[in-house]
Design a protein around this motif. Structure first.
Motif, PDB file in Angstrom:
ATOM      1  N   THR A 265      -0.884   9.519   1.153  1.00 23.49           N
ATOM      2  CA  THR A 265      -0.066  10.327   2.027  1.00 23.49           C
ATOM      3  C   THR A 265       0.880  10.469   1.710  1.00 23.49           C
ATOM      4  OG1 THR A 265       0.347   8.124   3.258  1.00 23.49           O
ATOM      5  CG2 THR A 265      -1.647   9.196   3.914  1.00 23.49           C
ATOM      6  N   ILE A 266       1.549   9.819   0.724  1.00 27.11           N
ATOM      7  CA  ILE A 266       3.315  10.076   0.688  1.00 27.11           C
ATOM      8  C   ILE A 266       3.907  10.519  -0.416  1.00 27.11           C
ATOM      9  CG2 ILE A 266       5.724   8.450   0.920  1.00 27.11           C
ATOM     10  CD1 ILE A 266       3.929   7.717   3.303  1.00 27.11           C
ATOM     11  N   ALA A 267       3.156  10.408  -1.308  1.00 30.09           N
ATOM     12  CA  ALA A 267       3.311  11.644  -2.770  1.00 30.09           C
ATOM     13  C   ALA A 267       3.094  12.824  -2.298  1.00 30.09           C
ATOM     14  CB  ALA A 267       2.507  10.884  -3.748  1.00 30.09           C
TER      15      ALA A 267
ATOM     16  N   PHE B  20      -5.662  -7.362  -8.398  1.00 32.31           N
ATOM     17  CA  PHE B  20      -6.519  -5.982  -8.305  1.00 32.31           C
ATOM     18  C   PHE B  20      -7.161  -5.039  -9.328  1.00 32.31           C
ATOM     19  CE2 PHE B  20      -6.224  -1.008  -7.735  1.00 32.31           C
ATOM     20  CZ  PHE B  20      -7.497  -1.012  -6.642  1.00 32.31           C
ATOM     21  N   ARG B  21      -6.790  -4.897  -9.884  1.00 36.92           N
ATOM     22  CA  ARG B  21      -7.203  -4.428 -11.470  1.00 36.92           C
ATOM     23  C   ARG B  21      -7.924  -5.129 -12.106  1.00 36.92           C
ATOM     24  NH1 ARG B  21      -5.079   0.029 -10.485  1.00 36.92           N
ATOM     25  NH2 ARG B  21      -3.067   0.698 -10.594  1.00 36.92           N
ATOM     26  N   LYS B  22      -8.042  -6.778 -11.986  1.00 36.57           N
ATOM     27  CA  LYS B  22      -9.104  -6.893 -12.820  1.00 36.57           C
ATOM     28  C   LYS B  22      -9.800  -7.008 -12.241  1.00 36.57           C
ATOM     29  CE  LYS B  22     -10.530 -11.756 -13.671  1.00 36.57           C
ATOM     30  NZ  LYS B  22     -10.136 -13.587 -13.889  1.00 36.57           N
TER      31      LYS B  22
ATOM     32  N   PRO C 141      -8.851   0.158   1.872  1.00 27.73           N
ATOM     33  CA  PRO C 141      -6.758   1.087   1.759  1.00 27.73           C
ATOM     34  C   PRO C 141      -6.226   0.316   2.367  1.00 27.73           C
ATOM     35  CG  PRO C 141      -8.919   2.524   2.919  1.00 27.73           C
ATOM     36  CD  PRO C 141      -9.322   1.368   3.175  1.00 27.73           C
ATOM     37  N   GLN C 142      -6.594  -0.951   3.675  1.00 30.61           N
ATOM     38  CA  GLN C 142      -5.189  -1.612   3.922  1.00 30.61           C
ATOM     39  C   GLN C 142      -4.854  -2.621   3.055  1.00 30.61           C
ATOM     40  OE1 GLN C 142      -8.103  -0.406   5.351  1.00 30.61           O
ATOM     41  NE2 GLN C 142      -7.829  -0.624   7.556  1.00 30.61           N
ATOM     42  N   GLU C 143      -5.402  -2.618   2.220  1.00 29.70           N
ATOM     43  CA  GLU C 143      -5.421  -3.952   1.250  1.00 29.70           C
ATOM     44  C   GLU C 143      -5.030  -3.551   0.212  1.00 29.70           C
ATOM     45  OE1 GLU C 143      -8.771  -5.473   2.005  1.00 29.70           O
ATOM     46  OE2 GLU C 143      -8.092  -5.984   4.299  1.00 29.70           O
ATOM     47  N   THR C 144      -5.782  -2.215  -0.855  1.00 33.49           N
ATOM     48  CA  THR C 144      -5.194  -1.858  -1.965  1.00 33.49           C
ATOM     49  C   THR C 144      -3.948  -1.360  -2.531  1.00 33.49           C
ATOM     50  OG1 THR C 144      -7.451  -0.935  -2.036  1.00 33.49           O
ATOM     51  CG2 THR C 144      -6.290   0.027  -3.230  1.00 33.49           C
ATOM     52  N   PRO C 145      -2.954  -1.835  -4.021  1.00 41.29           N
ATOM     53  CA  PRO C 145      -1.881  -1.937  -4.290  1.00 41.29           C
ATOM     54  C   PRO C 145      -1.491  -0.321  -3.864  1.00 41.29           C
ATOM     55  CG  PRO C 145      -2.907  -2.504  -5.633  1.00 41.29           C
ATOM     56  CD  PRO C 145      -3.972  -2.930  -4.496  1.00 41.29           C
ATOM     57  N   CYS C 146      -0.787   0.287  -3.289  1.00 37.57           N
ATOM     58  CA  CYS C 146      -0.211   2.276  -3.876  1.00 37.57           C
ATOM     59  C   CYS C 146      -1.264   3.027  -3.041  1.00 37.57           C
ATOM     60  CB  CYS C 146      -0.082   2.140  -4.834  1.00 37.57           C
ATOM     61  SG  CYS C 146       0.955   1.270  -6.202  1.00 37.57           S
ATOM     62  N   TYR C 147      -1.808   2.505  -2.447  1.00 40.69           N
ATOM     63  CA  TYR C 147      -3.285   3.372  -1.700  1.00 40.69           C
ATOM     64  C   TYR C 147      -2.852   4.328  -0.810  1.00 40.69           C
ATOM     65  CZ  TYR C 147      -8.310   4.754   0.037  1.00 40.69           C
ATOM     66  OH  TYR C 147      -8.898   5.416  -0.024  1.00 40.69           O
ATOM     67  N   MET C 148      -1.867   3.970  -0.507  1.00 47.95           N
ATOM     68  CA  MET C 148      -1.494   5.154   0.850  1.00 47.95           C
ATOM     69  C   MET C 148      -0.124   6.021   0.359  1.00 47.95           C
ATOM     70  SD  MET C 148      -3.546   4.278   3.590  1.00 47.95           S
ATOM     71  CE  MET C 148      -2.828   4.979   4.741  1.00 47.95           C
ATOM     72  N   TYR C 149       0.283   5.382  -0.791  1.00 49.35           N
ATOM     73  CA  TYR C 149       1.600   5.861  -0.957  1.00 49.35           C
ATOM     74  C   TYR C 149       1.004   7.239  -1.672  1.00 49.35           C
ATOM     75  CZ  TYR C 149       4.425   8.284  -4.671  1.00 49.35           C
ATOM     76  OH  TYR C 149       4.783   8.507  -6.195  1.00 49.35           O
TER      77      TYR C 149
ATOM     78  N   CYS D 118       0.731  -0.958  -0.070  1.00 49.60           N
ATOM     79  CA  CYS D 118      -0.035  -0.030  -0.076  1.00 49.60           C
ATOM     80  C   CYS D 118       1.160   1.350   0.028  1.00 49.60           C
ATOM     81  CB  CYS D 118      -0.724   0.012   1.489  1.00 49.60           C
ATOM     82  SG  CYS D 118      -1.754  -1.143   0.633  1.00 49.60           S
ATOM     83  N   TRP D 119       2.154   0.929   0.350  1.00 50.90           N
ATOM     84  CA  TRP D 119       2.740   2.541   0.706  1.00 50.90           C
ATOM     85  C   TRP D 119       3.918   2.419  -0.274  1.00 50.90           C
ATOM     86  CZ3 TRP D 119       1.750   5.431   4.978  1.00 50.90           C
ATOM     87  CH2 TRP D 119       1.122   4.825   5.824  1.00 50.90           C
ATOM     88  N   ILE D 120       3.845   2.020  -1.584  1.00 48.14           N
ATOM     89  CA  ILE D 120       4.680   2.156  -2.703  1.00 48.14           C
ATOM     90  C   ILE D 120       4.363   2.302  -3.766  1.00 48.14           C
ATOM     91  CG2 ILE D 120       7.201   0.824  -1.173  1.00 48.14           C
ATOM     92  CD1 ILE D 120       5.899  -1.722  -3.276  1.00 48.14           C
ATOM     93  N   ASP D 121       4.566   3.005  -4.755  1.00 51.58           N
ATOM     94  CA  ASP D 121       4.144   3.236  -5.756  1.00 51.58           C
ATOM     95  C   ASP D 121       4.315   2.361  -7.186  1.00 51.58           C
ATOM     96  OD1 ASP D 121       6.480   3.671  -8.010  1.00 51.58           O
ATOM     97  OD2 ASP D 121       7.516   4.054  -6.065  1.00 51.58           O
TER      98      ASP D 121
END
Length: 338
Positions: A116-118, A49-51, A105-113, A30-33
């Motif tokens: 909150t990080i970007a 996830f994309r599917k 959100p806890q399981e969605t790839p890139c979500y927290m990046y 979740c925390w990486i792009d």
């Protein structure tokens, strides 16, 4: 984080700012792009996830959720919920649909990046303090834990344009769980050794058996603070390093384990050492004792081909090996090489 900032501010006699971006229960991906989701495990997860994202009908899912919650509330209207009923309602609310993702959100790839990080990447900062790992402990994510953690550390440093930016993290504490936290702790330790300027804080002697949010936060923060003072601010008056297994000499029914002790000799606390040995292909409890400043001796009834220490999720009651500064030895597992 708060206690770290408070301790640093007082010691350095200067204001200390904290950029705090947590969300409980998140996975590392979740925390990486998206550009860093290059490992096989992460690519597979992202594709899945994309599917689902392409098929996601938020309005339908939201309508189903609203009906389920309304039906529950109507059924229990006017009465006090039992603990079981309150837990059932909480479980419904926990999975309230998110218009941005078919997953939480806890399981969605890139979500927290992205969220909150970007927006803060590149903001002036001295280093990172990371506490996470529980959500990546279950199988099969545990298998790729080390690779994903390396990716995260490297990615965060790249966002700030500093390839060796200090990155401190906590090894998992003790907790009763079906996941194999001992393997996660080993993966965390391996990553700390493989990258420069990465500091691991061992807290296996802390935690609460059935509460994943333990309340003993100040002692944990103190260990982080001391490590930061020694390794980032170069204050040699602090002795923050934990004993680490360095070598094992197998000698029949006896094994001698050597430790890197950073100048502080080993010390036992308690009577029962959580040391196990591998004999005839099976792990069994063994007797252990300190035999020098940096060695322990382990004995068994058969030929020893492996040794491990504190190799369990809930290890706190049995943590036995410390240094003279009261810091616990890092859990380990090692086997004889043929």
């Amino acid at each position: 984080g708060y206690y770290l900032g408070d301790m640093l501010s007082k010691k350095l006699d200067t204001p200390v700012g904290l950029l705090d971006t947590p969300l409980g229960g998140t996975m590392m991906c979740c925390w990486i792009d998206e550009g860093q989701m290059t490992s096989e495990a992460n690519k597979e997860y992202l594709e899945k996830f994309r599917k689902l994202e392409a098929e996601f009908d938020y309005q339908k899912v939201k309508a189903d959720y609203d009906k389920k919650l309304a039906d529950f509330d109507a059924k229990h209207k006017g009465k006090k919920l039992t603990d079981k009923e309150a837990a059932a309602r909480k479980q419904i609310v926990r999975f309230k649909p998110n218009s941005l993702s078919p997953w939480r959100p806890q399981e969605t790839p890139c979500y927290m990046y992205n969220g909150t990080i970007a927006p803060i990447a590149g903001y002036t900062a001295r280093g990172f303090a990371w506490y996470q790992g529980e959500a990546d402990a279950p199988f099969p994510r545990r298998i790729s834990f080390a690779d994903t953690f390396k990716t995260l550390i490297t990615a965060w440093r790249s966002y700030w344009g500093k390839p060796n930016m200090p990155f401190y993290f906590f090894q998992l504490p003790s907790f009763e769980t079906r996941s194999v936290w001992a393997e996660v702790r080993q993966a965390q330790a391996d990553v700390a050794k493989s990258l420069k300027n990465v500091g691991m804080i061992c807290i296996v002697d802390t935690g609460t058996q059935h509460d994943i949010h333990p309340r003993d936060k100040r002692p944990v923060a103190k260990r982080l603070f001391e490590s930061v003072m020694r390794h980032t601010y170069a204050d040699k008056s602090f002795k923050p390093d934990f004993p680490e297994m360095k070598s094992v000499k197998f000698d029949g029914k006896r094994a001698v384990v050597g430790f890197k002790t950073f100048g502080a000799h080993l010390k036992a606390q308690g009577e029962n050492a959580p040391v196990e040995v591998l004999v005839n292909g099976k792990w069994q409890n063994a007797q252990a004792k300190i035999v020098s400043r940096n060695q322990i001796e382990v004995n068994a009834d058969g030929e020893i081909t492996g040794v491990r220490y504190a190799w369990k999720s809930w290890a706190k009651p049995e943590v036995w090996l410390f240094n003279e500064n009261g810091l616990p030895a890092v859990p380990f597992q090692t086997q004889k090489q043929n």
